[in-house]
Design a protein around this motif. Structure first.
Motif, PDB file in Angstrom:
ATOM      1  N   VAL A 147       0.825  -1.210   0.000  1.00 54.86           N
ATOM      2  CA  VAL A 147       0.000   0.000   0.000  1.00 54.86           C
ATOM      3  C   VAL A 147       0.858   1.258   0.000  1.00 54.86           C
ATOM      4  N   LEU A 148       1.796   1.345   0.933  1.00 58.68           N
ATOM      5  CA  LEU A 148       2.625   2.541   1.035  1.00 58.68           C
ATOM      6  C   LEU A 148       3.649   2.605  -0.091  1.00 58.68           C
ATOM      7  N   GLY A 149       4.113   1.437  -0.556  1.00 64.36           N
ATOM      8  CA  GLY A 149       5.029   1.431  -1.695  1.00 64.36           C
ATOM      9  C   GLY A 149       4.381   1.990  -2.938  1.00 64.36           C
ATOM     10  N   ARG A 150       3.125   1.654  -3.147  1.00 66.68           N
ATOM     11  CA  ARG A 150       2.419   2.200  -4.310  1.00 66.68           C
ATOM     12  C   ARG A 150       2.239   3.708  -4.174  1.00 66.68           C
ATOM     13  N   LEU A 151       1.964   4.174  -2.962  1.00 64.36           N
ATOM     14  CA  LEU A 151       1.784   5.608  -2.729  1.00 64.36           C
ATOM     15  C   LEU A 151       3.051   6.390  -3.058  1.00 64.36           C
ATOM     16  N   PHE A 152       4.219   5.813  -2.720  1.00 64.36           N
ATOM     17  CA  PHE A 152       5.496   6.513  -2.931  1.00 64.36           C
ATOM     18  C   PHE A 152       6.259   5.964  -4.141  1.00 64.36           C
ATOM     19  N   ARG A 153       5.624   5.089  -4.907  1.00 71.72           N
ATOM     20  CA  ARG A 153       6.212   4.524  -6.123  1.00 71.72           C
ATOM     21  C   ARG A 153       7.527   3.796  -5.838  1.00 71.72           C
ATOM     22  N   VAL A 154       7.500   2.988  -4.790  1.00 75.61           N
ATOM     23  CA  VAL A 154       8.647   2.156  -4.424  1.00 75.61           C
ATOM     24  C   VAL A 154       8.212   0.699  -4.562  1.00 75.61           C
ATOM     25  N   PRO A 155       8.914  -0.123  -5.341  1.00 77.79           N
ATOM     26  CA  PRO A 155       8.516  -1.525  -5.510  1.00 77.79           C
ATOM     27  C   PRO A 155       8.649  -2.307  -4.206  1.00 77.79           C
ATOM     28  N   ALA A 156       7.802  -3.330  -4.068  1.00 80.22           N
ATOM     29  CA  ALA A 156       7.768  -4.105  -2.830  1.00 80.22           C
ATOM     30  C   ALA A 156       7.963  -5.581  -3.110  1.00 80.22           C
ATOM     31  N   VAL A 157       8.552  -6.283  -2.147  1.00 81.04           N
ATOM     32  CA  VAL A 157       8.626  -7.736  -2.160  1.00 81.04           C
ATOM     33  C   VAL A 157       8.019  -8.250  -0.862  1.00 81.04           C
ATOM     34  N   PHE A 158       7.535  -9.468  -0.899  1.00 81.42           N
ATOM     35  CA  PHE A 158       6.860 -10.090   0.238  1.00 81.42           C
ATOM     36  C   PHE A 158       7.671 -11.294   0.690  1.00 81.42           C
ATOM     37  N   ASP A 159       8.129 -11.280   1.947  1.00 79.01           N
ATOM     38  CA  ASP A 159       8.855 -12.400   2.533  1.00 79.01           C
ATOM     39  C   ASP A 159       7.856 -13.255   3.310  1.00 79.01           C
ATOM     40  N   PHE A 160       7.397 -14.319   2.673  1.00 79.52           N
ATOM     41  CA  PHE A 160       6.328 -15.175   3.195  1.00 79.52           C
ATOM     42  C   PHE A 160       6.912 -16.221   4.137  1.00 79.52           C
ATOM     43  N   GLN A 161       6.387 -16.251   5.364  1.00 78.56           N
ATOM     44  CA  GLN A 161       6.891 -17.222   6.335  1.00 78.56           C
ATOM     45  C   GLN A 161       5.780 -18.096   6.891  1.00 78.56           C
ATOM     46  N   GLY A 162       4.734 -18.270   6.106  1.00 80.22           N
ATOM     47  CA  GLY A 162       3.636 -19.132   6.511  1.00 80.22           C
ATOM     48  C   GLY A 162       2.296 -18.457   6.285  1.00 80.22           C
ATOM     49  N   SER A 163       1.259 -19.248   6.197  1.00 79.82           N
ATOM     50  CA  SER A 163      -0.083 -18.721   5.993  1.00 79.82           C
ATOM     51  C   SER A 163      -0.533 -17.925   7.210  1.00 79.82           C
ATOM     52  N   MET A 164      -1.036 -16.716   6.979  1.00 79.26           N
ATOM     53  CA  MET A 164      -1.495 -15.867   8.081  1.00 79.26           C
ATOM     54  C   MET A 164      -2.643 -16.527   8.832  1.00 79.26           C
ATOM     55  N   THR A 165      -3.671 -16.958   8.102  1.00 82.12           N
ATOM     56  CA  THR A 165      -4.808 -17.592   8.766  1.00 82.12           C
ATOM     57  C   THR A 165      -4.439 -18.971   9.301  1.00 82.12           C
ATOM     58  N   GLY A 166      -3.542 -19.664   8.595  1.00 78.68           N
ATOM     59  CA  GLY A 166      -3.082 -20.961   9.089  1.00 78.68           C
ATOM     60  C   GLY A 166      -2.383 -20.834  10.425  1.00 78.68           C
ATOM     61  N   GLU A 167      -1.550 -19.805  10.564  1.00 82.02           N
ATOM     62  CA  GLU A 167      -0.850 -19.579  11.831  1.00 82.02           C
ATOM     63  C   GLU A 167      -1.840 -19.217  12.933  1.00 82.02           C
ATOM     64  N   MET A 168      -2.844 -18.380  12.593  1.00 82.34           N
ATOM     65  CA  MET A 168      -3.841 -18.005  13.599  1.00 82.34           C
ATOM     66  C   MET A 168      -4.638 -19.218  14.071  1.00 82.34           C
ATOM     67  N   LEU A 169      -4.910 -20.146  13.155  1.00 79.94           N
ATOM     68  CA  LEU A 169      -5.593 -21.383  13.541  1.00 79.94           C
ATOM     69  C   LEU A 169      -4.697 -22.225  14.450  1.00 79.94           C
ATOM     70  N   ASP A 170      -3.410 -22.320  14.085  1.00 78.94           N
ATOM     71  CA  ASP A 170      -2.467 -23.092  14.900  1.00 78.94           C
ATOM     72  C   ASP A 170      -2.384 -22.538  16.317  1.00 78.94           C
ATOM     73  N   HIS A 171      -2.437 -21.205  16.430  1.00 79.66           N
ATOM     74  CA  HIS A 171      -2.287 -20.552  17.729  1.00 79.66           C
ATOM     75  C   HIS A 171      -3.599 -20.522  18.509  1.00 79.66           C
ATOM     76  N   GLY A 172      -4.688 -20.960  17.879  1.00 78.62           N
ATOM     77  CA  GLY A 172      -5.978 -20.921  18.549  1.00 78.62           C
ATOM     78  C   GLY A 172      -6.618 -19.551  18.565  1.00 78.62           C
ATOM     79  N   PHE A 173      -6.091 -18.627  17.755  1.00 77.40           N
ATOM     80  CA  PHE A 173      -6.633 -17.271  17.711  1.00 77.40           C
ATOM     81  C   PHE A 173      -7.864 -17.193  16.805  1.00 77.40           C
ATOM     82  N   LEU A 174      -7.961 -18.094  15.844  1.00 74.40           N
ATOM     83  CA  LEU A 174      -9.101 -18.170  14.930  1.00 74.40           C
ATOM     84  C   LEU A 174      -9.705 -19.562  14.971  1.00 74.40           C
ATOM     85  N   ARG A 175     -10.988 -19.641  14.586  1.00 75.22           N
ATOM     86  CA  ARG A 175     -11.650 -20.920  14.370  1.00 75.22           C
ATOM     87  C   ARG A 175     -12.112 -20.977  12.919  1.00 75.22           C
TER      88      ARG A 175
END
Length: 436
Positions: A119-147
């Motif tokens: 979002v902010l990279g697009r605002l300032f025209r700076v390219p972005a990369v994503f360092d993925f370290q696991g599924s966000m919802t998968g981790e929340m399920l593992d931690h018991g934060f989501l059902r």
């Protein structure tokens, strides 16, 4: 090194890393962020890390922290409702940094960091990369934060999918994670690149490289009984990490062998697991150290005869395995795709979640029936595998190539810029010579 790598690697980039966590702490994703930043700096890049207000300092890194959440100054965040407030403040900090400084690329860790980077990279025209370290919802399920049937699950899953599909480039810590993004989230294959966790094999080294007297004294200081085989674990202590299962397996192992000990290194929930060890009547066979500083981890692991990993998550990485491998320890792990990927044919695998199988595998490695048992030389083979496949300098070169493509630096342009820089160096040296 290829001509492309050499040309692109000779250019230096200004990188803004977004770390939506209490950086630095001595575990997991923090270690990946730390080692990536240091490896990039070794190549001459300037790295700035934007992170939460709290966290430990790291010498040599430019760390910019957000303002504290009122009343939560010392709070360490995991999957929690308080994380939203921390992320808002971190976003404000990143906005200020982008307004005041020029960056070539934004490197967002975790889904929250990737969202801010996009979002902010697009605002300032700076390219972005994503360092993925696991599924966000998968981790929340593992931690018991989501059902899975909870009202928040579907909106968060849609947000996760949006982030995954919008990222121009995604780095994944394993080939299994890459497959997950392609098959479950519909990401384009050309945008997803496997950038495995790596390890510094000069820091993490086998026990024979240490002074034997030093290790003997350290063993005594930690409280390891003499003539006991030692199992080592380093990481978070939590149910989703399999810590409960590890203690249950230890109880079964102790029932068969009294000359075994578990060095359980990590946090949080230390007192909970101390009580559990007492309830299982194995407290004399367990040493809980609490948090171990990352700088002390190599020597602590070098005390072990075997290392263990009981992680059950099918989406998260398992960087601790690489530390075990670099130290040259045989490794017993629950059978997951990531563990298989890292350990290859030299890991010893127990059926995921099976306490009895875990206990038996640990016993087999600690007390092999014959000197030609495969586990006897597995540690040396695993260290060789780490040296050959999992190096941070190689990872930094791969990241540099991606940065170059994102900012529009072709190989030809890179070579021309390098030649121009060399020519300027010659001119400056010539002009600095005293006249005769």
């Amino acid at each position: 090194m290829s001509q492309e790598t050499e040309a692109l690697g000779a250019l230096h980039y200004r990188i803004l890393m977004v770390a939506p966590t209490s950086f630095f702490a001595d575990y997991g994703c923090h270690v990946r962020i730390l080692e990536e930043a240091q490896a990039l700096q070794q190549l001459g890049h300037a790295v700035t890390i934007a992170t939460y207000h709290n966290g430990g300092p790291v010498e040599g890194l430019d760390i910019r922290r957000s303002l504290p959440v009122p009343g939560r100054r010392t709070f360490e965040v995991g999957s929690s409702r308080h994380k939203f407030g921390f992320d808002v403040l971190l976003g404000a900090r990143i906005l200020t940094l982008l307004a005041r400084q020029r960056f070539d690329v934004i490197h967002g860790h975790l889904h929250e960091g990737a969202f801010m980077a996009l979002v902010l990279g697009r605002l300032f025209r700076v390219p972005a990369v994503f360092d993925f370290q696991g599924s966000m919802t998968g981790e929340m399920l593992d931690h018991g934060f989501l059902r899975p049937d909870g009202r928040l699950y579907r909106p968060l899953r849609r947000l996760e999918t949006w982030i995954d599909r919008r990222a121009p480039v995604i780095f994944t810590s394993s080939a299994h994670a890459r497959s997950l993004l392609l098959e479950q989230f519909g990401c384009q294959a050309e945008r997803v690149m496997t950038l495995p966790d790596a390890v510094n094999c000069a820091k993490f080294r086998p026990s024979y490289t240490y002074d034997s007297t030093f290790l003997a004294q350290l063993r005594q200081q930690v409280g390891i009984p003499p003539n006991h085989k030692l199992i080592v674990y380093l990481g978070l202590l939590a149910e989703y990490q399999g810590t409960d299962l590890l203690l249950e397996a230890m109880a079964r192992l102790v029932a068969r062998r009294q000359d075994v000990h578990l060095l359980l290194m990590g946090f949080p929930n230390v007192e909970r697991y101390r009580r559990m060890a007492e309830q299982l009547q194995i407290a004399p066979h367990i040493t809980l150290t609490g948090r171990v500083p990352y700088g002390q981890a190599p020597e602590m692991l070098a005390l072990g005869d075997v290392a263990v990993s009981t992680k059950l998550s099918l989406t998260e990485g398992a960087g601790k395995l690489l530390n075990y491998m670099a130290v040259g320890l045989p490794v017993v792990a629950f059978d997951t795709p990531v563990a298989r990927e890292y350990l290859g044919f030299d890991g010893v695998f127990a059926a995921a979640g099976d306490v009895q199988d875990l206990a038996e595998r640990l016993e087999q490695v600690l007390f092999p029936f014959a000197t030609d048992h495969p586990a006897c030389n597995a540690g040396a083979r695993l260290r060789a595998r780490a040296l050959a496949r999992y190096r941070w300098d190689t990872a930094a070169e791969q990241m540099t190539q991606v940065y170059g493509r994102l900012v529009g630096v072709t190989v030809t342009k890179a070579q021309r810029l390098v030649e121009q820089a060399a020519q300027l160096d010659k001119i400056s040296v010539h002009s600095a010579r005293p006249e005769r």
